[in-house]
Design a protein around this motif. Sequence first.
Motif, PDB file in Angstrom:
ATOM      1  N   ASN A   1       0.812  -1.213   0.000  1.00  0.00           N
ATOM      2  CA  ASN A   1       0.000   0.000   0.000  1.00  0.00           C
ATOM      3  C   ASN A   1       0.844   1.261   0.000  1.00  0.00           C
ATOM      4  O   ASN A   1       0.432   2.280  -0.549  1.00  0.00           O
TER       5      ASN A   1
ATOM      6  N   TRP B   1     -10.289   3.336  -6.069  1.00  0.00           N
ATOM      7  CA  TRP B   1     -10.117   2.621  -4.790  1.00  0.00           C
ATOM      8  C   TRP B   1     -10.056   3.607  -3.621  1.00  0.00           C
ATOM      9  O   TRP B   1     -10.792   3.468  -2.622  1.00  0.00           O
ATOM     10  N   THR B   2      -9.198   4.639  -3.736  1.00  0.00           N
ATOM     11  CA  THR B   2      -9.069   5.592  -2.627  1.00  0.00           C
ATOM     12  C   THR B   2     -10.350   6.415  -2.474  1.00  0.00           C
ATOM     13  O   THR B   2     -10.740   6.764  -1.367  1.00  0.00           O
TER      14      THR B   2
ATOM     15  N   ILE C   1     -12.775   4.514  -0.423  1.00  0.00           N
ATOM     16  CA  ILE C   1     -12.459   4.536   1.010  1.00  0.00           C
ATOM     17  C   ILE C   1     -12.832   5.889   1.602  1.00  0.00           C
ATOM     18  O   ILE C   1     -13.502   5.973   2.627  1.00  0.00           O
ATOM     19  N   SER C   2     -12.427   6.968   0.926  1.00  0.00           N
ATOM     20  CA  SER C   2     -12.591   8.272   1.573  1.00  0.00           C
ATOM     21  C   SER C   2     -14.034   8.756   1.555  1.00  0.00           C
ATOM     22  O   SER C   2     -14.359   9.703   2.259  1.00  0.00           O
ATOM     23  N   TRP C   3     -14.907   8.119   0.779  1.00  0.00           N
ATOM     24  CA  TRP C   3     -16.327   8.462   0.868  1.00  0.00           C
ATOM     25  C   TRP C   3     -17.071   7.446   1.735  1.00  0.00           C
ATOM     26  O   TRP C   3     -18.315   7.420   1.746  1.00  0.00           O
ATOM     27  N   GLY C   4     -16.308   6.602   2.427  1.00  0.00           N
ATOM     28  CA  GLY C   4     -16.939   5.726   3.406  1.00  0.00           C
ATOM     29  C   GLY C   4     -17.614   4.498   2.829  1.00  0.00           C
ATOM     30  O   GLY C   4     -18.380   3.839   3.522  1.00  0.00           O
ATOM     31  N   VAL C   5     -17.355   4.189   1.549  1.00  0.00           N
ATOM     32  CA  VAL C   5     -18.012   3.026   0.942  1.00  0.00           C
ATOM     33  C   VAL C   5     -17.358   1.731   1.425  1.00  0.00           C
ATOM     34  O   VAL C   5     -18.048   0.783   1.805  1.00  0.00           O
ATOM     35  N   LEU C   6     -16.024   1.702   1.419  1.00  0.00           N
ATOM     36  CA  LEU C   6     -15.303   0.506   1.862  1.00  0.00           C
ATOM     37  C   LEU C   6     -14.992   0.670   3.354  1.00  0.00           C
ATOM     38  O   LEU C   6     -14.144   1.463   3.723  1.00  0.00           O
ATOM     39  N   GLY C   7     -15.679  -0.102   4.196  1.00  0.00           N
ATOM     40  CA  GLY C   7     -15.598   0.121   5.630  1.00  0.00           C
ATOM     41  C   GLY C   7     -14.469  -0.606   6.349  1.00  0.00           C
ATOM     42  O   GLY C   7     -14.324  -0.488   7.550  1.00  0.00           O
ATOM     43  N   GLY C   8     -13.636  -1.359   5.624  1.00  0.00           N
ATOM     44  CA  GLY C   8     -12.557  -2.066   6.310  1.00  0.00           C
ATOM     45  C   GLY C   8     -11.664  -2.811   5.341  1.00  0.00           C
ATOM     46  O   GLY C   8     -11.908  -2.810   4.136  1.00  0.00           O
ATOM     47  N   PRO C   9     -10.623  -3.454   5.874  1.00  0.00           N
ATOM     48  CA  PRO C   9      -9.608  -4.075   5.005  1.00  0.00           C
ATOM     49  C   PRO C   9     -10.155  -5.186   4.109  1.00  0.00           C
ATOM     50  O   PRO C   9      -9.644  -5.365   2.993  1.00  0.00           O
TER      51      PRO C   9
ATOM     52  N   GLN D   1     -11.834  -3.617   1.200  1.00  0.00           N
ATOM     53  CA  GLN D   1     -10.792  -2.953   0.417  1.00  0.00           C
ATOM     54  C   GLN D   1     -10.011  -3.975  -0.410  1.00  0.00           C
ATOM     55  O   GLN D   1      -9.596  -3.697  -1.530  1.00  0.00           O
TER      56      GLN D   1
ATOM     57  N   GLN E   1      -3.909   7.113   2.581  1.00  0.00           N
ATOM     58  CA  GLN E   1      -4.166   5.689   2.445  1.00  0.00           C
ATOM     59  C   GLN E   1      -2.934   4.866   2.066  1.00  0.00           C
ATOM     60  O   GLN E   1      -3.011   3.907   1.300  1.00  0.00           O
ATOM     61  N   ALA E   2      -1.788   5.258   2.585  1.00  0.00           N
ATOM     62  CA  ALA E   2      -0.584   4.441   2.405  1.00  0.00           C
ATOM     63  C   ALA E   2      -0.633   3.231   3.340  1.00  0.00           C
ATOM     64  O   ALA E   2       0.034   2.230   3.114  1.00  0.00           O
ATOM     65  N   GLN E   3      -1.401   3.350   4.408  1.00  0.00           N
ATOM     66  CA  GLN E   3      -1.693   2.249   5.328  1.00  0.00           C
ATOM     67  C   GLN E   3      -0.481   1.661   6.061  1.00  0.00           C
ATOM     68  O   GLN E   3      -0.548   0.568   6.601  1.00  0.00           O
TER      69      GLN E   3
ATOM     70  N   VAL F   1      -6.537   0.708   9.782  1.00  0.00           N
ATOM     71  CA  VAL F   1      -7.175   0.819   8.464  1.00  0.00           C
ATOM     72  C   VAL F   1      -8.698   0.795   8.619  1.00  0.00           C
ATOM     73  O   VAL F   1      -9.414   1.588   8.007  1.00  0.00           O
ATOM     74  N   THR F   2      -9.182  -0.088   9.497  1.00  0.00           N
ATOM     75  CA  THR F   2     -10.615  -0.117   9.787  1.00  0.00           C
ATOM     76  C   THR F   2     -11.032   1.192  10.451  1.00  0.00           C
ATOM     77  O   THR F   2     -12.077   1.767  10.109  1.00  0.00           O
TER      78      THR F   2
ATOM     79  N   ALA G   1     -11.204   3.863   7.831  1.00  0.00           N
ATOM     80  CA  ALA G   1     -12.342   3.623   6.933  1.00  0.00           C
ATOM     81  C   ALA G   1     -13.656   3.981   7.627  1.00  0.00           C
ATOM     82  O   ALA G   1     -14.531   4.629   7.050  1.00  0.00           O
ATOM     83  N   GLN G   2     -13.793   3.573   8.898  1.00  0.00           N
ATOM     84  CA  GLN G   2     -15.003   3.891   9.649  1.00  0.00           C
ATOM     85  C   GLN G   2     -15.088   5.388   9.939  1.00  0.00           C
ATOM     86  O   GLN G   2     -16.173   5.974   9.915  1.00  0.00           O
TER      87      GLN G   2
ATOM     88  N   TYR H   1     -13.919   7.735   8.003  1.00  0.00           N
ATOM     89  CA  TYR H   1     -14.368   8.326   6.746  1.00  0.00           C
ATOM     90  C   TYR H   1     -15.873   8.160   6.574  1.00  0.00           C
ATOM     91  O   TYR H   1     -16.564   9.058   6.100  1.00  0.00           O
ATOM     92  N   ARG H   2     -16.378   6.982   6.948  1.00  0.00           N
ATOM     93  CA  ARG H   2     -17.812   6.720   6.794  1.00  0.00           C
ATOM     94  C   ARG H   2     -18.609   7.670   7.690  1.00  0.00           C
ATOM     95  O   ARG H   2     -19.578   8.282   7.259  1.00  0.00           O
TER      96      ARG H   2
ATOM     97  N   THR I   1     -18.385  11.263   6.323  1.00  0.00           N
ATOM     98  CA  THR I   1     -19.192  11.445   5.117  1.00  0.00           C
ATOM     99  C   THR I   1     -20.667  11.597   5.492  1.00  0.00           C
ATOM    100  O   THR I   1     -21.351  12.509   4.999  1.00  0.00           O
TER     101      THR I   1
END
Lengths: 231, 252
Positions: A102, A187-188, A191-199, A202, B216-218, B231-232, B235-236, B238-239, B242
């Motif tokens: 990543n 992909w990013t 993530i940044s709009w909250g669609v992908l909630g975890g690894p 992703q 997001q280099a993680q 990462v979770t 992501a959470q 961000y959710r 948003t």
Amino acid sequence: MSATETPSIPWLDRNHFLLRRMHSLTGIIPVGAFLIEHLLTNSGSWYGAARYNKDVKWIQDLPFLFVLEWGFIFLPLAFHAIYGFVIALGAQMNATSYPYLNGWRYTLQRITAYITLSFLIVHLLKFRFAWILGGPVFAEAADWFVLTRQGLLHWHVGGVYVPAWITLSFYVIGLTAAVYHFANGIWTFAISWGVLGGPDSQRWFQYVCLLVGIVMCLWGYISLWGFVIHG
Amino acid sequence: MPEYVTVRVKRQDGLDSPSYWETFRIAYQPRMNVTTCLQQIALNPVTLEGRKTTPVAYDAACLEEVCGSCTMNINGSVRQACSTLVEALRKENPNEITLEPMTKYPVMRDLAVDRSRMFRDLKRIKAWIPVDGYYDLGPGPRISPKLQHQLYPYSRCMTCGCCTEACPQYTKDNRFIGAFAISLTVLFNSHPTGAVLKEDRLKELMEPGGISECGQAQNCLRVCPKSVPNVTGIAQGYRQVTAQWFKNLFSR
């Protein structure tokens, strides 16, 4: 005692989140969407000059083309590029110290941004604003197909002929960089709009983006090849 | 087994002093860690060239990887001195161990850095459950075992700063709050009592230096010694941000 002064917050800071959202959004719509449209039109070259010219004419005849072009392509693209450049300048890339997948993806996203931007500037000055870098072929070409073919295979800059393999390699590199930046950008974005909630989400979505990238690369190479084979 | 361990330390006398390198050679002991090396150097602070010097300054408290204070760059990657074994380091580089202070924080002296920026950012996102009052607030709400299982990994964070050190977006001259603060925002927002401050926290995440600085280099997930699911968390985060953003746009 004077009233407490409210410290003035700079405009960029007050609208920070909105600007970041717009930067993320413009990369997908309209810039990424236009990349797909662009490949769609150009891949008509695979069927030869007649088909390609017909499709380009359809676009040229669109109503309010000036508004469409500036409002939906140039301005969002310029915003995405300039604001993205400012963000990228603040980064401290370290993929050599932390060589994880990543981390490399992150680094490549920035490298391909610089490549794509340089490529797009030349590409625009050559075909869209052809009087600047297009060379003499643009005054003489019979139709859009011949013009594009000439620009790819017989490009002259300031009277100097650029060998076709250099121009074509430049296009392959520019196209690949743009497609990587877009596919990884999906992909990013997700993530940044909250669609992908975890690894886990992703992980599977990265394969969707990889597939999109591969298909779009091949699609672009076919378009380029169409201009080479139909003479 | 080797007889000696060679340790190269990047030193600095004070806050704005120039840095310089010193090399030490100490006797090898089985199962020794980097803190043991620093203790050995302190016992006899003489460089490899035989010059007498000062003991190397470093932070340490728990010596069992739960406080995070001895975090430093060991062979170029960030980790705790107390839990990094010399034997493991010999596999990376059999000749020497290099010790450098963290690069994202002001160096106070040698390997000791000032991480108060992290503490400021914890205050910024209100990383606490508001239960203080001058009357009995009664019993708290019940938390399901499922939620407990989800939240426990976040609570392992010891604010060591590994995630910020490895982050390409966290730099000395920006305001990014870093992965730990975003993960802790999610922890405290998910707690039924902590959730009363949710909007305040999300507002901070939307400010400059907030969650949108993440690239997001993680690396934050890979380097975290306590396996905090950063990462979770991001992501959470961000959710939540948003959802809050759309709520702000349309519900007033």
